[in-house]
Design a protein around this motif. Structure first.
Motif, PDB file in Angstrom:
ATOM      1  N   ARG A  14      22.900 -11.109  31.570  1.00  0.00           N
ATOM      2  CA  ARG A  14      21.564 -11.698  31.419  1.00  0.00           C
ATOM      3  C   ARG A  14      20.664 -10.816  30.574  1.00  0.00           C
ATOM      4  NH1 ARG A  14      19.786 -15.755  34.668  1.00  0.00           N
ATOM      5  NH2 ARG A  14      17.673 -14.877  34.661  1.00  0.00           N
ATOM      6  N   MET A  15      20.707  -9.519  30.823  1.00  0.00           N
ATOM      7  CA  MET A  15      19.869  -8.604  30.066  1.00  0.00           C
ATOM      8  C   MET A  15      20.285  -8.546  28.606  1.00  0.00           C
ATOM      9  SD  MET A  15      19.192  -5.437  32.705  1.00  0.00           S
ATOM     10  CE  MET A  15      18.221  -4.576  31.456  1.00  0.00           C
ATOM     11  N   SER A  16      21.583  -8.538  28.360  1.00  0.00           N
ATOM     12  CA  SER A  16      22.069  -8.511  26.978  1.00  0.00           C
ATOM     13  C   SER A  16      21.624  -9.752  26.213  1.00  0.00           C
ATOM     14  CB  SER A  16      23.602  -8.402  26.958  1.00  0.00           C
ATOM     15  OG  SER A  16      24.035  -7.217  27.582  1.00  0.00           O
ATOM     16  N   SER A  17      21.765 -10.914  26.864  1.00  0.00           N
ATOM     17  CA  SER A  17      21.330 -12.154  26.231  1.00  0.00           C
ATOM     18  C   SER A  17      19.828 -12.148  25.986  1.00  0.00           C
ATOM     19  CB  SER A  17      21.715 -13.357  27.099  1.00  0.00           C
ATOM     20  OG  SER A  17      23.105 -13.479  27.232  1.00  0.00           O
ATOM     21  N   ALA A  18      19.065 -11.643  26.966  1.00  0.00           N
ATOM     22  CA  ALA A  18      17.612 -11.595  26.830  1.00  0.00           C
ATOM     23  C   ALA A  18      17.200 -10.704  25.666  1.00  0.00           C
ATOM     24  CB  ALA A  18      16.984 -11.100  28.124  1.00  0.00           C
ATOM     25  N   ALA A  46      20.093 -27.785  19.027  1.00  0.00           N
ATOM     26  CA  ALA A  46      20.728 -27.368  20.285  1.00  0.00           C
ATOM     27  C   ALA A  46      20.122 -28.095  21.478  1.00  0.00           C
ATOM     28  CB  ALA A  46      20.583 -25.853  20.460  1.00  0.00           C
ATOM     29  N   LEU A  47      18.817 -28.263  21.474  1.00  0.00           N
ATOM     30  CA  LEU A  47      18.146 -28.953  22.577  1.00  0.00           C
ATOM     31  C   LEU A  47      18.571 -30.414  22.665  1.00  0.00           C
ATOM     32  CD1 LEU A  47      14.568 -27.452  22.154  1.00  0.00           C
ATOM     33  CD2 LEU A  47      16.053 -27.122  24.136  1.00  0.00           C
ATOM     34  N   SER A 224      21.257 -26.645  31.778  1.00  0.00           N
ATOM     35  CA  SER A 224      21.334 -27.623  30.686  1.00  0.00           C
ATOM     36  C   SER A 224      22.589 -27.439  29.847  1.00  0.00           C
ATOM     37  CB  SER A 224      20.082 -27.526  29.798  1.00  0.00           C
ATOM     38  OG  SER A 224      19.926 -26.222  29.273  1.00  0.00           O
ATOM     39  N   SER A 225      23.117 -26.223  29.784  1.00  0.00           N
ATOM     40  CA  SER A 225      24.382 -25.939  29.109  1.00  0.00           C
ATOM     41  C   SER A 225      24.752 -24.497  29.437  1.00  0.00           C
ATOM     42  CB  SER A 225      24.263 -26.123  27.581  1.00  0.00           C
ATOM     43  OG  SER A 225      23.580 -25.033  26.983  1.00  0.00           O
ATOM     44  N   ASP A 236      16.785 -24.650  29.585  1.00  0.00           N
ATOM     45  CA  ASP A 236      16.445 -23.852  30.760  1.00  0.00           C
ATOM     46  C   ASP A 236      15.456 -22.739  30.431  1.00  0.00           C
ATOM     47  OD1 ASP A 236      18.294 -25.274  32.419  1.00  0.00           O
ATOM     48  OD2 ASP A 236      19.908 -24.142  31.476  1.00  0.00           O
ATOM     49  N   ARG A 237      15.490 -22.241  29.208  1.00  0.00           N
ATOM     50  CA  ARG A 237      14.627 -21.132  28.815  1.00  0.00           C
ATOM     51  C   ARG A 237      13.345 -21.585  28.120  1.00  0.00           C
ATOM     52  NH1 ARG A 237      17.350 -19.223  31.850  1.00  0.00           N
ATOM     53  NH2 ARG A 237      15.284 -19.413  32.789  1.00  0.00           N
ATOM     54  N   PHE A 238      13.375 -22.751  27.470  1.00  0.00           N
ATOM     55  CA  PHE A 238      12.248 -23.142  26.623  1.00  0.00           C
ATOM     56  C   PHE A 238      11.547 -24.410  27.083  1.00  0.00           C
ATOM     57  CE2 PHE A 238      15.103 -20.750  23.707  1.00  0.00           C
ATOM     58  CZ  PHE A 238      14.243 -19.688  23.433  1.00  0.00           C
ATOM     59  N   ASP A 239      11.780 -24.845  28.335  1.00  0.00           N
ATOM     60  CA  ASP A 239      11.133 -26.065  28.799  1.00  0.00           C
ATOM     61  C   ASP A 239       9.610 -25.922  28.808  1.00  0.00           C
ATOM     62  OD1 ASP A 239      11.214 -24.213  30.838  1.00  0.00           O
ATOM     63  OD2 ASP A 239      12.137 -25.543  32.318  1.00  0.00           O
ATOM     64  N   GLY A 240       9.117 -24.763  29.269  1.00  0.00           N
ATOM     65  CA  GLY A 240       7.683 -24.534  29.269  1.00  0.00           C
ATOM     66  C   GLY A 240       7.112 -24.452  27.863  1.00  0.00           C
ATOM     67  N   MET A 241       7.834 -23.798  26.960  1.00  0.00           N
ATOM     68  CA  MET A 241       7.387 -23.699  25.575  1.00  0.00           C
ATOM     69  C   MET A 241       7.322 -25.070  24.922  1.00  0.00           C
ATOM     70  SD  MET A 241       6.426 -21.500  23.274  1.00  0.00           S
ATOM     71  CE  MET A 241       7.059 -19.934  23.878  1.00  0.00           C
TER      72      MET A 241
END
Length: 262
Positions: A14-18, A46-47, A224-225, A236-241
């Motif tokens: 998770r940290m590496s991806s972040a 991608a979305l 989501s994937s 999952d990461r950009f829904d708020g954005m």
């Protein structure tokens, strides 16, 4: 391998991806131009792919409609007329025509994706500071809302859809966004309207988060994937954005955003 080791292994992924997402995102935002535009267009594709897969579309159809979305965004961005914005609705119409399942969900979320991505492209032309403002509003809303919800607790916001969200956390997110707006009055020379816009985007960010949670619950999926190791998918990461950015397009077209003092 112990359970503790497994947890730390997942944390490392998770940290590496972040870190990768932060480096790529900050680099693209700072550079602007083709690098930023290319990233937004790729995320758009991608979305849409993730959405179609969650809605049960076959892989070839999901890839095809993701391509239609990316191409429509490129053409809408390149053409100078505001009429080109109508192209943002092409992927939704195409999906409704060729994918009979969950048409309302497909149309609503594809329009959300397309409008939000166009707004991001337009906002970057106003300078890097305003993209950072958007990111700051979304992050502040999420972070302060999370901690306030955990510390204060209280009534749930919408327990059937998002069991962990509370009204205290929701309100704290609005306050955090207002603070970001106040800071931008001093730092960026923005008009006082930016405080109102910050709170409005905070609410839209929360709505985007809740909408994606509701859609995933309806479709019976957790992530989501698996495109982002350790984080799930881009949705999952950009829904708020996405929720926040979609409000920007009408603001820019109707009220002369961003608000700058004369």
């Amino acid at each position: 391998m112990s359970a503790s080791s497994d947890k730390f292994s997942d944390l490392a992924v998770r940290m590496s991806s972040a870190i990768v997402m932060i480096v790529v995102g900050v680099g693209a935002i700072w550079s602007g131009g083709f690098l930023f535009s290319g990233l937004v267009i790729a995320v758009c594709a991608a979305l849409i792919w993730e959405l179609l897969r969650m809605l049960g579309a076959a892989q070839p159809l999901a890839l095809g409609l993701a391509g239609v979305g990316a191409a429509s965004l490129v053409v809408a961005w390149v053409l100078p007329s505001n009429l080109s914005l109508l192209l943002l609705f092409v992927p939704a119409a195409a999906g409704v025509a060729v994918h009979p399942q969950h048409r309302a969900l497909h149309a609503a979320f594809v329009v959300l994706i397309m409008v939000a991505c166009m707004a991001l492209l337009m906002l970057r032309t106003e300078g890097v500071a305003w993209i950072l403002w958007l990111v700051a509003v979304v992050v502040a809303t999420d972070v302060l809302g999370y901690f306030a919800g955990r510390i204060i607790g209280g009534p749930k916001f919408w327990p059937k859809v998002s069991p962990k969200k509370t009204w205290s956390g929701t309100a704290a997110g609005w306050v955090a966004a207002a603070v970001v707006g106040v800071l931008f009055i001093g730092v960026q020379g923005a008009g006082v309207e930016v405080v109102l816009y910050s709170v409005l985007l905070s609410m839209a960010s929360q709505a985007g988060d809740v909408a994606e949670s509701a859609m995933k619950r309806r479709m019976g999926v957790k992530d989501s994937s698996n495109l982002i190791p350790g984080h799930g998918g881009f949705f999952d990461r950009f829904d708020g954005m996405l929720g926040a950015a979609v409000i920007l397009l009408p603001l820019m077209l109707l009220v002369g955003f961003p608000p700058i003092l004369n």
